[in-house]
Design a protein around this motif. Structure first.
Motif, short mmCIF file in Angstrom:
data_model
loop_
_atom_site.label_atom_id
_atom_site.label_comp_id
_atom_site.label_asym_id
_atom_site.label_seq_id
_atom_site.Cartn_x
_atom_site.Cartn_y
_atom_site.Cartn_z
N GLN A 23 0.84 -1.30 -0.09
CA GLN A 23 -0.12 -0.07 -0.02
C GLN A 23 0.77 1.14 0.07
O GLN A 23 0.73 2.27 -0.68
N GLY A 24 1.76 1.33 0.91
CA GLY A 24 2.66 2.43 0.84
C GLY A 24 3.58 2.56 -0.49
O GLY A 24 3.67 3.59 -1.11
N GLN A 69 1.10 4.02 -2.86
CA GLN A 69 1.04 5.52 -2.70
C GLN A 69 2.03 6.33 -2.94
O GLN A 69 1.93 7.55 -3.70
N LEU A 127 2.17 6.48 -7.04
CA LEU A 127 1.19 7.16 -7.38
C LEU A 127 1.30 8.75 -7.04
O LEU A 127 1.29 9.46 -8.07
N ASP A 128 1.70 9.09 -6.17
CA ASP A 128 1.92 10.86 -5.70
C ASP A 128 3.25 11.18 -6.54
O ASP A 128 3.27 12.27 -7.08
N ARG A 134 0.58 3.54 -13.61
CA ARG A 134 -0.22 4.16 -12.97
C ARG A 134 -1.56 3.31 -12.72
O ARG A 134 -2.14 3.10 -11.50
N GLU A 181 -3.21 -0.41 -4.95
CA GLU A 181 -3.47 0.14 -3.74
C GLU A 181 -4.91 -0.19 -3.22
O GLU A 181 -5.17 -0.12 -2.14
N ARG A 195 -5.91 -1.80 0.27
CA ARG A 195 -7.15 -1.15 1.20
C ARG A 195 -8.31 -2.06 1.50
O ARG A 195 -8.76 -1.88 2.46
#
Length: 185
Positions: A102-103, A106, A109-110, A130, A137, A141
């Motif tokens: 997940q990290g 993220q 993606l950022d 992407r 992600e 989640r």
């Protein structure tokens, strides 16, 4: 003091005659023991020896049953403790792995959205990465933090792992240095 050759006199009161039809025969415990078959080695009545052996055999059975009950109780306690420790370790391991995915998703993606001012600045590989990062992600989640019996944890982890490797390939990130099993906190 008895005189030799003298016979004892009869009692003063009359002895009541035994009537077999009215009086049941009385068992004399002494005569029963005297008439019982005896062991030639110990001189004890065989009934007593059988009773002693039965007591020993019963004692062994009772001891065995008590030992089995205590063993089952101890094994149950030990299995629960081992199961709790194993579940705790595996839960931490799986949680760290899902958190890592997940990290990773993220952060990338950022990073990809920060470098792109529009779709024109991203390459086709980055656009594809992407999309996969979004799916990774979403999978991370949606992973339950509860103990769900119907959730297939292994397949979910394999799906996240495959998406992670696909993203690393598209973004040209070496997976050996970023693997969740290598990263230590």
């Amino acid at each position: 003091m008895a005189i030799i050759g003298h016979t004892p006199s009869l009692p003063d009161r009359p002895v009541r005659p035994v009537r077999p039809d009215r009086d049941p025969p009385q068992e004399d415990p002494v005569s029963t023991l005297l008439e019982a078959p005896r062991s030639t080695e110990t001189g004890l009545a065989l009934a007593d020896l059988d009773q002693a052996w039965d007591c020993l055999i019963d004692s062994e059975g009772h001891s065995t049953e008590a030992g089995q009950r205590a063993g089952r109780h101890q094994a149950t306690r030990q299995a629960r403790a081992e199961g709790l420790a194993l579940g705790f370790r595996k839960g931490i391991e799986i949680g760290a792995r899902v958190g890592f995915f997940q990290g990773f998703a993220q952060v990338w993606l950022d990073a990809l959205s920060a470098t792109s001012n529009g779709r024109d600045s991203l390459s086709a590989r980055q656009i594809k990465a992407r999309k996969i990062l979004g799916r990774l992600e979403a999978l991370a989640r949606s992973f339950s933090s509860e103990n769900m019996a119907d959730q297939d944890v292994v397949n979910d982890l394999h799906a996240m792992e495959s998406k992670f490797k696909a993203c690393c390939s598209l973004l040209k990130v070496p997976t050996t240095t970023l693997s969740p099993s290598v990263v230590s906190w």
